[in-house]
Design a protein around this motif. Structure first.
Motif, PDB file in Angstrom:
ATOM      1  N   ARG A  94      34.304  39.884   3.309  1.00  0.00           N
ATOM      2  CA  ARG A  94      35.309  39.019   2.991  1.00  0.00           C
ATOM      3  C   ARG A  94      35.565  37.927   3.857  1.00  0.00           C
ATOM      4  N   CYS A 126      52.979  49.619  16.236  1.00  0.00           N
ATOM      5  CA  CYS A 126      53.456  48.405  15.334  1.00  0.00           C
ATOM      6  C   CYS A 126      53.790  47.373  16.249  1.00  0.00           C
ATOM      7  N   LYS A 167      36.064  52.414   7.999  1.00  0.00           N
ATOM      8  CA  LYS A 167      37.076  51.451   7.051  1.00  0.00           C
ATOM      9  C   LYS A 167      36.732  49.905   7.059  1.00  0.00           C
ATOM     10  N   ILE A 175      35.523  44.213   5.219  1.00  0.00           N
ATOM     11  CA  ILE A 175      36.365  43.410   6.450  1.00  0.00           C
ATOM     12  C   ILE A 175      35.233  42.135   6.315  1.00  0.00           C
ATOM     13  N   ASP A 228      44.388  36.952   8.019  1.00  0.00           N
ATOM     14  CA  ASP A 228      44.911  37.790   7.213  1.00  0.00           C
ATOM     15  C   ASP A 228      44.060  39.131   6.980  1.00  0.00           C
ATOM     16  N   ILE A 229      42.840  38.818   6.900  1.00  0.00           N
ATOM     17  CA  ILE A 229      41.711  39.799   6.622  1.00  0.00           C
ATOM     18  C   ILE A 229      41.705  40.748   7.808  1.00  0.00           C
ATOM     19  N   SER A 231      45.952  46.905  10.961  1.00  0.00           N
ATOM     20  CA  SER A 231      46.885  47.600  10.453  1.00  0.00           C
ATOM     21  C   SER A 231      46.374  48.762   9.858  1.00  0.00           C
ATOM     22  N   LYS A 232      45.338  49.055   9.237  1.00  0.00           N
ATOM     23  CA  LYS A 232      44.902  49.885   8.328  1.00  0.00           C
ATOM     24  C   LYS A 232      43.953  50.782   9.189  1.00  0.00           C
ATOM     25  N   ALA A 291      44.271  41.028  10.217  1.00  0.00           N
ATOM     26  CA  ALA A 291      45.455  41.820  10.383  1.00  0.00           C
ATOM     27  C   ALA A 291      45.232  43.092   9.546  1.00  0.00           C
ATOM     28  N   GLU A 292      44.565  42.837   8.394  1.00  0.00           N
ATOM     29  CA  GLU A 292      44.657  44.095   7.407  1.00  0.00           C
ATOM     30  C   GLU A 292      43.847  45.098   8.080  1.00  0.00           C
ATOM     31  N   ALA A 293      42.693  44.883   8.687  1.00  0.00           N
ATOM     32  CA  ALA A 293      41.830  45.711   9.403  1.00  0.00           C
ATOM     33  C   ALA A 293      42.605  46.465  10.531  1.00  0.00           C
ATOM     34  N   LEU A 309      36.867  48.777   3.396  1.00  0.00           N
ATOM     35  CA  LEU A 309      37.560  47.541   3.236  1.00  0.00           C
ATOM     36  C   LEU A 309      36.819  46.262   2.884  1.00  0.00           C
TER      37      LEU A 309
END
Length: 608
Positions: free
Chosen positions: A595, A12, A586, A592, A235-236, A242-243, A238-240, A590
């Motif tokens: 999007r 993190c 993913k 990614i 943001d997209i 973090s997940k 960052a999601e990729a 997702l």
């Protein structure tokens, strides 16, 4: 349990640090005032920068494959910005007079011995120094010299005897450094003229005009897009990250021939402090099909050496005695030849096939401390492919074997290895610095994004060795995989395609060839010849819900994609190493990549 929590906390922290670093690599990127400042600086530089002594058309540079370019800073304040831009177009050596006291200029001249073209940056003060003028005169005897002079135009008098191009810019600031660097390579055009008489040679009205011939490096506003509307990309990604879809990524957007978005995210691996850079080199996986093999096929088609409706046995002698002889080249490139999709060659490796040490018997390096025996591809892999069964011809079934065979055809028709052919015919002439096969032979591994921690075949972290197992066993060079590159190199290659086959005033393809290969050529699928394309089934939203029917490109198994939309004059590049943490795809689940592509189209439609 405690150790797992510590590990998660570390991840993190590293994730946060990497994103903060990205956020501050381009200060004010999403700030309108910063964009206005950039636009104003470039506009002012355009009006106050004059190209002189260019009667031979040396600027913008042509034929980059013939040039070995150095940049020498003799006292300017923004050489770092200037040199950084130069190196987006081709490899340029960097030298500074501060490292060579006046009494050691001979050493500087000696260090330039391997360069045939030298760009010299000067100010009015430094050109007044006789040591620098003597250096220029001596350099001109054996090198092509180009001077970039900043400051008072009166200093041009010192260059009255110059028989080489001179770019004079009134201001010595970041905007002028950026503009003059791009002018040298045709990223921007020269149009200004001197507004006063400086000398008998440099009179009012003097100056040469040029045209844009290569990519421009700009900001979204320069293409009519509000930078703030591209912020959702952060943001997209960052999601990729973090997940755990990918530890790192680079996103590039080229609109109207201008690189308007070029950002790196995350780290090389999870739990790693090596922050991803925009010039990191990625394993392109199946994007290799269009970045290498299809490019070669297009060239051979234009040269009338390759006929799409000729049987492959005509170009592939080993196929003649097999059931592959009568397959058509067109069928291979459309994935309609009835070939099996994939052969897991690595599952058949026997103890005698590999060694942990290199030797004459085991010369093919597949990974660190893993070598395959000599002739394995010719003795085992190729016969197995040629003797494999055929399914129904004329039906679409994606197969890597098609591009294995196309590589053999290209090499038969060119009498060259595929990697050497595309390097000499495309990558070097275009100024692409990293694109090619087997990058560990050319670059330190720290520049290369790790792909997978291979626990089932090579038992090591793959970094600079192609992930695809078959391509690796073939020596790293294959028709379906093996190319590594930066986003910038791919932008150059596909801007050439968008330009109708021209880049840097060099014609690589005819527009009709590009149209043929990239348009829909199949009656049973969306495919072009070698290229994947926009899917007419709107439910699939592929590659993006907003892409035009003209869109072509390809995706790669390692988490990459390149999509070109001629209608929007747009190139979208996404590079990642999604296999690094775990095999689950993913990136796809997702959505990614699409999007991000949707965000780009939405930003274009909103304008400024």
């Amino acid at each position: 349990m405690i150790s797992c929590l510590k590990k998660d906390c570390l991840r993190c922290v590293l994730f946060f640090i990497s994103f903060m670093l990205v956020a501050f690599t381009a200060p004010g990127f999403y700030c309108r005032s910063a964009g206005d400042d950039w636009m104003g600086g470039m506009s002012q530089a355009e009006k106050s920068t004059v190209l002189l002594n260019n009667e031979n058309g040396i600027i913008p540079f042509r034929n980059l494959e013939e040039k070995r370019i150095a940049s020498v800073n003799l006292g300017t304040a923004y050489a770092a910005e200037f040199d950084s831009i130069l190196n987006k177009y081709t490899e340029v050596g960097r030298f500074s007079a501060s490292a060579y006291p006046p009494g050691r200029r001979d050493q500087l001249s000696s260090d330039l011995k391997l360069y045939n073209t030298v760009i010299v940056q000067l100010t009015g003060q430094s050109i007044a120094d006789n040591v620098n003028r003597v250096f220029l005169k001596d350099l001109r005897k054996t090198r092509q010299v180009v001077v970039v002079l900043y400051g008072d135009p009166v200093s041009l008098k010192m260059l009255d005897g110059a028989d080489f191009p001179v770019i004079w810019s009134a201001n010595n600031n970041p905007g002028s450094a950026n503009f003059t660097a791009q002018l040298l390579f045709g990223g921007v055009a020269a149009s200004a003229r001197l507004t006063l008489d400086v000398s008998l040679k440099y009179k009012r009205g003097s100056g040469y005009s040029t045209i844009v011939t290569r990519l421009k490096y700009a900001i979204p506003e320069d293409a009519g897009i509000d930078s703030r509307n591209l912020k959702p990309i952060d943001d997209i990604v960052a999601e990729a990250i973090s997940k755990h879809a990918t530890p790192g990524a680079v996103v590039m957007v080229v609109k109207d021939g201008k690189v308007i978005f070029d950002r790196a995210y995350g780290t090389h691996t999870y739990g790693d402090d090596r922050v991803t850079r925009i010039d990191d080199i990625f394993d392109l996986a199946s994007v290799s099909k269009i970045a290498s093999t299809t490019m070669a096929a297009m060239r051979l088609y234009e040269e009338n050496k390759l006929k799409l409706d000729t049987i492959i046995g005509a170009y592939f002698p080993l196929a003649r005695s097999t059931n592959k002889n009568n397959l058509l080249v067109r069928e291979l490139m459309l994935h309609e030849a009835g070939l099996v999709p994939y052969i897991p060659f690595h599952n058949s490796i026997r103890p005698g096939d590999f060694s942990r040490d290199s030797s004459e018997a085991y010369p093919v390096k597949v990974a660190d401390n893993y070598y395959i025996r000599k002739g394995y591809y010719e003795d085992v892999m190729l016969p197995r492919m040629l003797n494999s069964g055929l399914r129904a011809r004329g039906r679409y079934e994606y197969s890597d074997l098609s591009m294995y065979f196309m590589k053999e055809i290209v090499e038969y028709l060119t009498s060259e290895k595929l990697d050497h052919y595309v390097l000499e015919q495309f990558y070097r002439p275009l100024g692409m610095q990293t694109a090619g096969y087997n990058p560990r032979l050319r670059f330190d591994k720290s520049r290369i994004m790790p792909t997978e921690n291979d626990t089932y075949f090579r038992k090591t972290l793959l970094q600079g060795y192609v992930h695809d197992q078959g391509a690796a066993l073939a020596g790293g060079v294959a028709g379906h995989a093996g190319v590594f590159a930066t986003a910038n190199d791919m932008a150059i290659l596909f801007q050439m395609m968008l330009n109708g086959g021209t880049y840097g005033e060099k014609q690589f393809f005819q527009p009709s060839t590009i149209s043929l290969f990239t348009s829909r050529q199949s009656k049973v699928s969306r495919r072009g010849l070698g290229f994947d394309r926009w899917d007419p089934d709107r439910d699939n939203r592929y590659p993006s819900e907003l892409a035009s029917p003209e869109t072509y490109g390809h995706t790669g198994f390692t988490g990459t994609c390149i999509w070109v939309d001629p209608k929007s004059n747009l190139i979208y590049i996404f590079l990642s190493n999604r296999l690094n943490d775990q095999p689950a795809n993913k990136i796809s689940s997702l959505r990614i990549r699409p999007r991000i592509q949707d965000v780009i189209y939405e930003a274009i439609s909103k304008g400024q």
